[in-house]
Structures are given as C-alpha cells and as structure tokens.
Design a protein around this motif. Structure first.
Motif, mmCIF file in Angstrom:
data_model
loop_
_atom_site.group_PDB
_atom_site.id
_atom_site.type_symbol
_atom_site.label_atom_id
_atom_site.label_comp_id
_atom_site.label_asym_id
_atom_site.label_seq_id
_atom_site.Cartn_x
_atom_site.Cartn_y
_atom_site.Cartn_z
ATOM 1 N N MET A 554 -44.282 -31.228 5.154
ATOM 2 C CA MET A 554 -43.183 -31.206 4.163
ATOM 3 C C MET A 554 -42.690 -32.614 3.885
ATOM 4 S SD MET A 554 -40.971 -27.959 5.521
ATOM 5 C CE MET A 554 -41.754 -26.375 5.830
ATOM 6 N N ILE A 555 -42.561 -33.441 4.945
ATOM 7 C CA ILE A 555 -42.085 -34.816 4.765
ATOM 8 C C ILE A 555 -43.089 -35.595 3.929
ATOM 9 C CG2 ILE A 555 -41.660 -36.977 6.004
ATOM 10 C CD1 ILE A 555 -40.419 -35.240 8.223
ATOM 11 N N ALA A 556 -44.397 -35.328 4.168
ATOM 12 C CA ALA A 556 -45.436 -36.003 3.368
ATOM 13 C C ALA A 556 -45.227 -35.687 1.890
ATOM 14 C CB ALA A 556 -46.821 -35.566 3.836
ATOM 15 N N HIS A 557 -44.926 -34.383 1.625
ATOM 16 C CA HIS A 557 -44.644 -34.002 0.230
ATOM 17 C C HIS A 557 -43.408 -34.719 -0.285
ATOM 18 C CE1 HIS A 557 -47.731 -31.034 -0.600
ATOM 19 N NE2 HIS A 557 -47.499 -30.434 0.581
ATOM 20 N N GLN A 558 -42.363 -34.795 0.571
ATOM 21 C CA GLN A 558 -41.117 -35.415 0.159
ATOM 22 C C GLN A 558 -41.322 -36.916 -0.108
ATOM 23 O OE1 GLN A 558 -39.258 -32.589 -0.635
ATOM 24 N NE2 GLN A 558 -37.515 -33.820 0.017
ATOM 25 N N ASP A 625 -23.441 -25.083 0.831
ATOM 26 C CA ASP A 625 -24.086 -25.879 -0.214
ATOM 27 C C ASP A 625 -24.703 -27.146 0.374
ATOM 28 O OD1 ASP A 625 -24.507 -26.533 -3.140
ATOM 29 O OD2 ASP A 625 -23.287 -28.256 -2.522
ATOM 30 N N GLU A 626 -23.965 -27.786 1.304
ATOM 31 C CA GLU A 626 -24.477 -29.005 1.942
ATOM 32 C C GLU A 626 -25.685 -28.692 2.825
ATOM 33 O OE1 GLU A 626 -21.022 -31.964 3.038
ATOM 34 O OE2 GLU A 626 -20.303 -29.903 3.366
ATOM 35 N N VAL A 627 -25.624 -27.560 3.562
ATOM 36 C CA VAL A 627 -26.738 -27.187 4.427
ATOM 37 C C VAL A 627 -27.994 -26.919 3.586
ATOM 38 C CG1 VAL A 627 -27.572 -25.554 6.167
ATOM 39 C CG2 VAL A 627 -25.169 -26.228 6.161
ATOM 40 N N ILE A 628 -27.826 -26.197 2.471
ATOM 41 C CA ILE A 628 -28.966 -25.907 1.584
ATOM 42 C C ILE A 628 -29.543 -27.212 1.031
ATOM 43 C CG2 ILE A 628 -29.643 -24.850 -0.603
ATOM 44 C CD1 ILE A 628 -27.598 -22.625 0.008
ATOM 45 N N HIS A 629 -28.672 -28.148 0.639
ATOM 46 C CA HIS A 629 -29.113 -29.435 0.097
ATOM 47 C C HIS A 629 -29.951 -30.194 1.135
ATOM 48 C CE1 HIS A 629 -29.016 -33.119 -2.267
ATOM 49 N NE2 HIS A 629 -28.624 -33.763 -1.173
ATOM 50 N N ASN A 630 -29.469 -30.236 2.405
ATOM 51 C CA ASN A 630 -30.212 -30.924 3.468
ATOM 52 C C ASN A 630 -31.544 -30.236 3.734
ATOM 53 O OD1 ASN A 630 -28.120 -32.725 3.773
ATOM 54 N ND2 ASN A 630 -27.172 -31.639 5.505
ATOM 55 N N THR A 631 -31.549 -28.894 3.634
ATOM 56 C CA THR A 631 -32.800 -28.153 3.845
ATOM 57 C C THR A 631 -33.812 -28.467 2.748
ATOM 58 O OG1 THR A 631 -31.535 -26.354 4.888
ATOM 59 C CG2 THR A 631 -33.775 -25.848 4.180
ATOM 60 N N LEU A 632 -33.330 -28.507 1.520
ATOM 61 C CA LEU A 632 -34.242 -28.767 0.398
ATOM 62 C C LEU A 632 -34.746 -30.199 0.391
ATOM 63 C CD1 LEU A 632 -32.597 -26.710 -2.486
ATOM 64 C CD2 LEU A 632 -34.445 -26.069 -0.932
ATOM 65 N N SER A 637 -39.675 -30.419 -2.048
ATOM 66 C CA SER A 637 -40.860 -30.961 -2.740
ATOM 67 C C SER A 637 -42.089 -30.111 -2.492
ATOM 68 C CB SER A 637 -41.112 -32.398 -2.281
ATOM 69 O OG SER A 637 -40.061 -33.242 -2.702
ATOM 70 N N SER A 638 -42.192 -29.560 -1.267
ATOM 71 C CA SER A 638 -43.340 -28.708 -0.947
ATOM 72 C C SER A 638 -43.379 -27.503 -1.881
ATOM 73 C CB SER A 638 -43.255 -28.253 0.517
ATOM 74 O OG SER A 638 -44.318 -27.378 0.826
ATOM 75 N N CYS A 639 -42.205 -26.901 -2.114
ATOM 76 C CA CYS A 639 -42.142 -25.755 -3.037
ATOM 77 C C CYS A 639 -42.484 -26.191 -4.465
ATOM 78 C CB CYS A 639 -40.763 -25.117 -2.993
ATOM 79 S SG CYS A 639 -40.400 -24.286 -1.430
ATOM 80 N N GLU A 640 -41.911 -27.340 -4.854
ATOM 81 C CA GLU A 640 -42.126 -27.826 -6.220
ATOM 82 C C GLU A 640 -43.599 -28.142 -6.463
ATOM 83 O OE1 GLU A 640 -40.614 -31.560 -9.002
ATOM 84 O OE2 GLU A 640 -39.549 -31.054 -7.151
ATOM 85 N N ASN A 641 -44.255 -28.767 -5.460
ATOM 86 C CA ASN A 641 -45.665 -29.133 -5.600
ATOM 87 C C ASN A 641 -46.564 -27.901 -5.651
ATOM 88 O OD1 ASN A 641 -45.016 -31.846 -5.598
ATOM 89 N ND2 ASN A 641 -45.307 -32.071 -3.392
ATOM 90 N N ASN A 642 -46.067 -26.763 -5.117
ATOM 91 C CA ASN A 642 -46.831 -25.519 -5.154
ATOM 92 C C ASN A 642 -46.385 -24.605 -6.300
ATOM 93 O OD1 ASN A 642 -48.748 -25.341 -2.692
ATOM 94 N ND2 ASN A 642 -46.829 -26.113 -1.797
ATOM 95 N N ASN A 643 -45.637 -25.199 -7.256
ATOM 96 C CA ASN A 643 -45.202 -24.482 -8.463
ATOM 97 C C ASN A 643 -44.342 -23.238 -8.136
ATOM 98 O OD1 ASN A 643 -46.579 -26.236 -10.283
ATOM 99 N ND2 ASN A 643 -48.517 -25.201 -9.735
#
Length: 778
Positions: A554-558, A625-632, A637-643
């Motif tokens: 995931m970090i690689a994607h980020q 909201d802050e927890v979700i932001h830190n999670t994303l 990016s992993s989700c975004e890269n997988n459409n």
C-alpha cells in the motif's frame, strides 16, 4: 228741637242700635271662640303655656297637672328652670336665652322635667315670641308635649338597630344586600374578611361581575333578574371569587326584600363559607373510604360489653357478615378461643400499656377459622373505647412455614455448594459460613463466626475504602458492589492473597441491613484468562506482521504518485538547464513548494506506517473523519490504482477518546477485505461506501461493497480464528477475528456484518462516552 235735630237724633239712635247689634254679635262670636279655645285647651293632651319677658309662667293650661302633677296655680309665677334637673339647666338655658336674645321661635327643644312625685318626663317645647301694643317683647306662648314614651321607643329602636348592626357585623356569616338590579348595597365585615374586598371598594358595583366565576356569570345573572321578585332559597351552593383570585364555596339562604306596598326593594342573602367544611367532608369521606378499603379489619368496641360499635367493610367481607349483623354481635362471637381469663389478661395489659398485640383465631360466618394478628388499643374520646385492628395472617403463616422449609433447604444447599457462601450483619461481623468457605479460606466455622469479615479476609490496602463505604451500607443497604458480580482480592488464613469473584446482595432483617455473599476462587480462571490474553496479543502481533506485507504494498502505491510528480518536476528543471532557459527565482520557489508538498505526503505515509506498528500507544481525542483520513493515506492509492471508487458520507461531529492505530487496523482490514473481494469477483464499477452517522450515545460506521455479498453457507463462520476465504491471497484467517476483538475488548463497541442488495456491509458501533466500567487505564 227742630225737625233737623230730631232727624239727626234718630239717625244716631239707629247707628247706636246697629253698633250695639254688631257688638252683641261680636261678643257672641268671641264667647263662642273662647269656649272653643277652652275646650281645645282642656281636651288636648299637650300643655299650653305663656311666660313673660322674664321667663315666668303667666298662664298654664290644666294639662300641666296631668303631665307633671302640679296644679296651674303651683306653676304660675315660676320659671321653667324650676322644673328642670340641674344637670340640664345649662344646656336648656343656653338654647332658651339664644332664642330670647334673637326673638327666635323655640322649635322642638327637648328638656327633662321633674314631676311632683319625683319622676322624670321628657317634654318637647315649641313656642313663639309675642309683643305688646307698643311692639315691645312681652314673652313667649307655646306648647309642651310629653315625648317620654316616644323617646323610650326611639331609644329601644336605636338599641335594637345597634344590636342588629353588631350582630350583622360580628356574626361569622356572610350577609349581603343587593338591589333589584344586582348592585351591591351592603355587606358585613365577615364578607370583607372572606372576599378580601372592603364594602367601599365594591359598593354600587355589579355583584355578578365581581364575585361570580366567568363560566356561569351571565347565566346566574339572567336567572336572578327573572326571579328577583320571588326568591327564597335554602342551602343553595355557589362559588364566589375572592380578591386574590381564589374560590370559596358558599351555602346561601336568600329572600326577596319588599316594602310596605309590596314592591321589591332588594335581596337579602345570608351565606355560610363551607369551603373548609366541604373539604373536611371530602376528607371524612376519603378517610371512611380508606378505612373501608383497608387491607386490615378495623373495629371499635365497647369495653364493658365487648360489643362492636363500628366496623369497616374489610371486617364484614373477611368474616362474611353484613354490617347490621356485626353491630349486633360481640367479640366473643368471632373469637372462639376468647374466654374470661384471656379477656382479663388482655384488659390488664391494656390498663398497663394502653395497647396489646396478640395472635388470635377468628371464625367466619360459615364456621371456618383463620389466624389473625390483632392490635388492640385503649382510646379516650367522650369515654373509653377499644380500637381493634385485625390482620389475616394466613399467608404469613404459610410463608413462615415455607421460610422454615426454605431455611432447611438453604442450609442443605449451601453445605454442598462448591462456592463459599457467607453472611455479614450490619456490624460487619460474619454470621454464616458454609463448608466451601472453610475449604477456600482455611477458617473453620467455629473460628470465624462473629469476627469482622473485612479485617480477616480483605487485604489491608482495601480496608480504608471499606470503612467509608460500610457506613453508607448500614444506613441504606446500598454499596458499590451490591447487586453486581465483581472481581476482588482476598486473603486466606495463611496470608496468601488470591483473586475471587464476588456476587453480593442485601437483606433487611428487623430493620437492619445484612449482606449475603457468594465467593468463587478464580485463581485458575485468571491463569487461563492470562494465557488467552497472551494468545490474543500474539495473534494481534501476528495479524500486524501479516499485514506488514500488504502495508508495504500500500505504501508503494502511496509513494508512486508523489515520486512520479517529483521526478517530473526534476526532469523539467534539467530540460530547462539543457535548453539554457532562464531559471528565475519565482520558478525555483514554486518548484521547491511542489517538491516539499510531495515530501510531506511521503513523510505522512511513513508516520502513519510507523504509528501503526508503534507499541503501547496512548489514547487521543480524535474524530472518525480524522481516522478515516489517516487510513486512506495508507490504502487510498491502492484502491484508486485498482479503479475502486471510495465514497464517504460522514455526518458525525463528536470525537472519541481511543487508541487511533487500533481503529485504523480495523478499517484497513475491512477496506482491504472489500478491495480483495471486488478484485476477485472482477466487479465492474467497483465501489466501497463508508457511511458515518451519530445518535446521542453512539457513532455508527458502515463499510459496504458491491461485490455480491457473503455466501449464506459461510456467513456464520467468518470472524472465527484461522477461517479464511482468501487462500489465493495467503490469508491467515485472523484479520476479521482480530478486528472484532479490537472493537469489543479495546474500543468497547460491536462489529457485525450482514448482506445488503449489492454486497456485504460491516457495521462498527462505538459509544461516544463509554461506561465507567468500560474504561481501562492506559
């Protein structure tokens, strides 16, 4: 004498004859008038008199003797003041002198005269001055009338009026007089005290507008105006309004007032304020109602004959007799065991103490008997009475028998119970100790009975808190551990400290609070819990380690996007240098800002990764909201890269005091599972929706996908340790198990899942303010 002279002489003779005839006629008339005057004077009851200028009687009519007892001869020549008492002389004399000096008539001058026999009479004197031929004042002529009887009647009438007025003003009754139009003419002092109005405030005003409630004002006034000519009511109840707005209930007695001609002149109303009486009557009715509906039989008894004088409804129903039947009976008729000896004993106790409580047997009308508890009291009113209160104790006797049987069962059960069962009284001393307590603590029953429980069994560090709480328990039967199952530490006889589970309840016995405790030695359970906790921690660590590979991916994607942007910016700089383009300060500042922004994003990703694996993290105040932001920042990016489209609907505002990395771990697991199933099922328009809502007490987070849902055949298995559906992804089967464990044990919430129309939903519910027992130290 010639003819002329003769003629003149004859004419004079004729004139004299005429004059003599007229004189004789006048004299006759005068005598007639004098006779009429004499008859008038002698027939009138009034005394006619004349005084000269010196105030001496020159004439008195014969009636003076009838009035004062003096003959006219005895009065003539004397002054009126000779007959007036000395105490009145000055007052009457001043009035008389005033009239003489001003030659005024004497009008209705009242004066007291002393009769010849010493009695007093009141005379009313009227007189007018008269004058001689020269016009000089000659005296007064007048009439004295005896008004003694009239004055007496007037005095009596005045006294009667005064008495009536005093009666009206002092009577504890409302007295009101109204005009035919309903206007207030008069009311008494008592009405003023009842209504709060003075007569002066309301005199002449409309009675109905001031004193009647608006709800029936017009109706009552209309009835009054119709019936005013013939009103006579007795005991009519109506409500009046007082000045302060309160209401008084009045019982009215009304009568129309008419004059001598029969014309209506008003209405006299006499009212009784029955507000308190009605309240007392209602209270009396309520008291009788309560008396009759009392669960106990109540009796009033005549002491000598022991005959019933009054009984309540409960007595009749309990015994099966009517009230009339009971009032013809004696106590001996319902108490078959009562005899002369027992009655003598009860009377002796009554005389000594005034009351007796005893258990007796009563007999019903059908002959059946039942036990009663009787409280007998000697009361004094106009004479001595016995008040008896009898309670049917059939159920109590059954309960007592059941209690005895229960106690026997209790002793047999507690003797065989594996847990320690003990009792403590309101002094904190041990009053019961079963066999298991002997085994667990090492004390025998004989050793420990009567000793202070806490001093023997509680570690010293808890004693101070115990003494504070125990005082409250003694008074109220309440305590922090009452009605709960708590875990504590206890001491054995040899001083060994060990963990126990205590269930504590209270019992009120004879007005004093006691406690019953069931104790279980949980030493072995604690060992097992420790092993389970260590196992869970190990599994949590394994889960984090297992997640590390995914995290690195995931970090690689980020990192890919920030590094690509940074490379592009550097290439642009190199190309500008290669083409000898002008590189301005402004260009370099913008380049630095762009590169720094990407570096910050890389740094944030590293911080989130480091924090996720940091041990012993502290709780922080943070919003979902802050927890979700830190999670994303980690998985976005992993989700975004997988459409995969990520949609967030967050309406929550509250913050939570939590371990952030624990919740991030749960979010990463749930989002990672959703991503994997979407990719596995090759879902077109793959989407994950995060919905956050809030109530007064909880925050609810739903993470839903559109991958088709969890198969019904395995939905009950997921969440179990080592069960996985991701063999191709080398799944450990710990992710969801660990996530639920984190939510339930560390965040004190719940994690559930279900299928919806398009896919699966995982729902996290967290308390905004956890219960005190949920809060654990850092």
């Amino acid at each position: 004498m010639n003819d002329v002279d003769l003629k003149n002489a004859l004419e004079r003779i004729a004139t004299l004859e005429r004059e003599l005839s007229e004189y004789q006629h006048i004299e006759t008339k005068l005598r007639e008038n004098e006779e009429k005057f004499r008859l008038l004077v002698e027939s009138t009851s009034d005394w006619i008199w004349e005084v000269d200028a010196h105030g001496k009687y020159t004439y008195v009519s014969p009636q003076v003797e009838m009035l004062l007892g003096y003959s006219p001869a005895e009065v003539v020549g004397k002054s009126p003041f000779n007959f007036i008492p000395s105490e009145e002389v000055q007052h009457v004399g001043s009035e008389f002198i005033k009239c003489i000096e001003n030659r005024l008539p004497i009008i209705a001058l009242r004066n007291t005269n002393i009769c010849k026999d010493g009695t007093l009479k009141i005379l009313e004197t009227n007189g007018v001055p008269f004058f001689d031929k020269k016009g000089d004042f000659a005296g007064y002529r007048g009439i004295d009338r005896d008004i003694t009887e009239r004055i007496l009647i007037e005095t009596m009438l005045k006294q009667e009026r005064d008495f009536s007025n005093r009666l009206v003003e002092t009577a504890p009754l409302i007295i009101v007089i109204l005009s035919p139009e309903g206007k207030i003419i008069r009311f008494n002092t008592f009405m003023e005290s009842v209504s709060g109005y003075s007569l002066k405030e309301v005199e002449g005003k409309d009675w109905f507008d001031i004193f009647l409630p608006e709800s029936h004002r017009e109706k009552t006034k209309k009835i009054f105006m119709t019936a005013i000519d013939d009103i006579q009511t007795i005991g009519n109840l109506n409500t009046i309004l007082t000045k302060d707005g309160s209401q008084k209930l009045i019982e009215w007695y009304d009568k129309t007032l008419k004059n001598a001609e029969g014309n209506t002149v008003g209405l006299l109303s006499i009212g009784l304020d029955v507000t308190d009486r009605k309240e007392d009557e209602e209270k009396l009715k309520l008291f009788r109602l309560l008396l009759d509906h009392s669960s106990d039989a109540i009796e009033i008894i005549e002491p000598l004959s022991m005959r019933f004088l009054d009984i309540n409804e409960t007595e009749c129903k309990t015994l099966g007799y009517t009230r009339e039947e009971m009032l013809s009976m004696r106590v001996f008729d319902i108490d078959p065991m009562l005899n002369a000896d027992s009655m003598e004993e009860i009377n002796h106790q009554l005389l000594q103490t005034g009351s007796v409580q005893t258990e007796r047997i009563h007999r019903r009308k059908d002959g059946s008997i039942f036990p009663v508890e009787v409280n007998v009291t000697l009361v004094q009113h106009d004479k001595s009475y016995i008040l008896g209160i009898a309670r049917d104790i059939t159920e109590r006797k059954i309960a007592e028998q059941s209690l005895r049987e229960s106690e026997e069962k209790f002793h047999s059960i507690t003797a065989s119970a594996q847990d320690a069962i003990l009792m403590m009284d309101d002094e904190g001393k041990i009053t019961y100790w079963n066999k298991s307590a002997e085994k667990i603590f090492g004390y025998s029953e004989n050793e420990i009975m009567g000793w202070p429980l806490h001093d023997l069994l509680a570690p010293k560090r808890f004693l101070a808190a115990h003494h504070i709480g125990f005082d409250h328990f003694k008074k109220t039967g309440e305590g922090a551990a009452i009605g709960k199952i708590v875990e504590l530490a206890a001491l054995k006889k040899d001083g060994t400290e060990f963990p126990i589970e205590l269930s504590l309840s209270t019992i009120l016995k004879n007005g004093r609070w006691s406690a019953i405790g069931i104790l279980r030695d949980i030493t072995e359970r604690k060992k097992m819990e420790k092993e389970i906790k260590e196992k869970d921690e190990m599994m949590l660590a394994q889960s984090k380690q297992a997640a590390m590979g995914d995290m690195i991916a995931m970090i690689a994607h980020q990192w890919r996007q920030p590094l690509a942007i940074m490379g592009m910016e550097i290439n642009n700089l190199l190309m500008a240098i290669g083409f000898n383009e002008e590189i301005t300060t402004d260009y370099l500042v913008k380049l630095s800002e762009a590169l720094n922004k990407q570096v910050q994003q890389l740094s944030t990703t590293i911080d989130n990764f480091r924090n996720f694996f940091k041990p012993n993290q502290s709780k922080v105040e943070i919003t979902i909201d802050e927890v979700i932001h830190n999670t994303l920042n980690i998985i976005g990016s992993s989700c975004e890269n997988n459409n995969i489209t990520l949609t967030i609907h967050d309406t929550s505002k509250s913050s939570l005091l939590i371990n952030t990395s624990s919740l991030i771990q749960v979010f990463l697991n749930l989002l990672g599972n959703a991503k994997d199933i979407l990719l596995t099922n090759k879902v077109a328009d793959a989407a994950i929706t995060i919905t956050v809502t809030e109530t007064d007490e909880v925050i609810i987070i739903s993470i839903c996908d559109n991958a088709g849902g969890i198969p019904e055949s395995i939905i009950h298995k997921i969440g179990q340790p080592y069960f996985t559906t991701k063999q191709e992804f080398n799944g450990t089967g710990l992710g969801l198990y660990i996530s639920r464990s984190i939510i339930e044990k560390h965040l004190f919430g719940t994690l559930t899942w279900h299928n919806e129309e398009k896919g699966a939903c995982f729902v996290i519910t967290l308390k905004i303010k956890p219960d005190k027992e949920d809060v654990t130290p850092e």
